[in-house]
Design a protein around this motif. Sequence first.
Motif, mmCIF file in Angstrom:
data_model
loop_
_atom_site.group_PDB
_atom_site.id
_atom_site.type_symbol
_atom_site.label_atom_id
_atom_site.label_comp_id
_atom_site.label_asym_id
_atom_site.label_seq_id
_atom_site.Cartn_x
_atom_site.Cartn_y
_atom_site.Cartn_z
ATOM 1 N N LEU A 41 13.055 -3.962 -2.510
ATOM 2 C CA LEU A 41 13.563 -5.084 -1.746
ATOM 3 C C LEU A 41 12.524 -6.189 -1.793
ATOM 4 O O LEU A 41 11.332 -5.948 -1.761
ATOM 5 C CB LEU A 41 13.800 -4.671 -0.284
ATOM 6 N N ARG A 42 12.956 -7.422 -1.882
ATOM 7 C CA ARG A 42 12.019 -8.515 -1.998
ATOM 8 C C ARG A 42 12.097 -9.490 -0.837
ATOM 9 O O ARG A 42 11.150 -10.197 -0.581
ATOM 10 C CB ARG A 42 12.243 -9.272 -3.308
ATOM 11 N N GLY B 37 7.514 -1.308 6.499
ATOM 12 C CA GLY B 37 6.079 -1.069 6.619
ATOM 13 C C GLY B 37 5.237 -1.868 5.652
ATOM 14 O O GLY B 37 4.040 -1.609 5.504
ATOM 15 N N ARG B 38 5.828 -2.872 5.020
ATOM 16 C CA ARG B 38 5.120 -3.605 3.967
ATOM 17 C C ARG B 38 3.844 -4.268 4.463
ATOM 18 O O ARG B 38 2.889 -4.407 3.713
ATOM 19 C CB ARG B 38 6.042 -4.619 3.302
ATOM 20 N N ARG B 39 3.792 -4.669 5.696
ATOM 21 C CA ARG B 39 2.584 -5.295 6.244
ATOM 22 C C ARG B 39 1.540 -4.256 6.636
ATOM 23 O O ARG B 39 0.399 -4.587 6.888
ATOM 24 C CB ARG B 39 2.938 -6.147 7.458
ATOM 25 N N LEU B 40 1.952 -3.011 6.691
ATOM 26 C CA LEU B 40 1.049 -1.947 7.123
ATOM 27 C C LEU B 40 0.376 -1.256 5.951
ATOM 28 O O LEU B 40 -0.405 -0.339 6.147
ATOM 29 C CB LEU B 40 1.836 -0.912 7.946
ATOM 30 N N GLY B 41 0.702 -1.640 4.744
ATOM 31 C CA GLY B 41 0.146 -0.989 3.568
ATOM 32 C C GLY B 41 1.218 -0.231 2.825
ATOM 33 O O GLY B 41 2.394 -0.287 3.147
ATOM 34 N N ASP B 42 0.807 0.487 1.826
ATOM 35 C CA ASP B 42 1.721 1.239 0.968
ATOM 36 C C ASP B 42 2.333 2.393 1.755
ATOM 37 O O ASP B 42 1.624 3.223 2.316
ATOM 38 C CB ASP B 42 0.960 1.770 -0.253
ATOM 39 N N SER B 43 3.650 2.462 1.793
ATOM 40 C CA SER B 43 4.359 3.485 2.556
ATOM 41 C C SER B 43 4.458 4.773 1.743
ATOM 42 O O SER B 43 5.353 4.938 0.933
ATOM 43 C CB SER B 43 5.754 2.980 2.922
ATOM 44 N N HIS B 44 3.536 5.675 1.986
ATOM 45 C CA HIS B 44 3.542 6.981 1.327
ATOM 46 C C HIS B 44 3.612 6.858 -0.194
ATOM 47 O O HIS B 44 4.255 7.659 -0.857
ATOM 48 C CB HIS B 44 4.689 7.854 1.829
ATOM 49 N N GLY B 45 2.974 5.833 -0.746
ATOM 50 C CA GLY B 45 2.957 5.661 -2.188
ATOM 51 C C GLY B 45 4.261 5.136 -2.766
ATOM 52 O O GLY B 45 4.417 5.025 -3.963
ATOM 53 N N THR B 46 5.200 4.767 -1.918
ATOM 54 C CA THR B 46 6.498 4.287 -2.376
ATOM 55 C C THR B 46 6.529 2.766 -2.319
ATOM 56 O O THR B 46 6.193 2.184 -1.301
ATOM 57 C CB THR B 46 7.633 4.835 -1.472
ATOM 58 N N GLU C 269 12.234 1.971 4.586
ATOM 59 C CA GLU C 269 10.977 2.327 5.251
ATOM 60 C C GLU C 269 9.802 1.559 4.639
ATOM 61 O O GLU C 269 8.951 1.028 5.361
ATOM 62 C CB GLU C 269 10.749 3.826 5.119
ATOM 63 N N ALA C 270 9.745 1.481 3.323
ATOM 64 C CA ALA C 270 8.674 0.743 2.645
ATOM 65 C C ALA C 270 8.731 -0.738 2.989
ATOM 66 O O ALA C 270 7.700 -1.374 3.218
ATOM 67 C CB ALA C 270 8.767 0.958 1.140
ATOM 68 N N TRP C 271 9.949 -1.288 3.048
ATOM 69 C CA TRP C 271 10.099 -2.705 3.387
ATOM 70 C C TRP C 271 9.617 -2.962 4.808
ATOM 71 O O TRP C 271 8.868 -3.905 5.052
ATOM 72 C CB TRP C 271 11.562 -3.137 3.225
#
Length: 105
Positions: free
Chosen positions: A101-102, A88-97, A84-86
């Motif tokens: 993944l790089r 959403g990486r362009r959308l900002g920090d995903s719920h602080g997580t 989910e964080a990966w």
Amino acid sequence: MYDDLLHDILDRGAITPRLTAVRLGEKALSYGELAGRIDEYDNVCSLHGLSHNSAFYAALMNCVPTLNDIKSIEDRMRVIGEVEAWLGRRLGDSHGTRSHLRAVS
């Protein structure tokens, strides 16, 4: 955040369906495949009064069945959180997580 993430995935699925969204182990998941499953599950979830978020998680579990092989619920949720964080990486920090993944290929 979830609405933005779902909107981004659906847009990318329409514009660049073969682009890899995320890779988990040997499984490469394209934006088109994920967007299609989200759309299918969203229809089912709506009929049963479930949220759009439910459609995302159901689609992810369907597209990457190896997630079910992770026995520990905590570990499975951690991996899903990283996906989910990966995504959403362009959308900002995903719920602080932060995602560990790089890159995807």
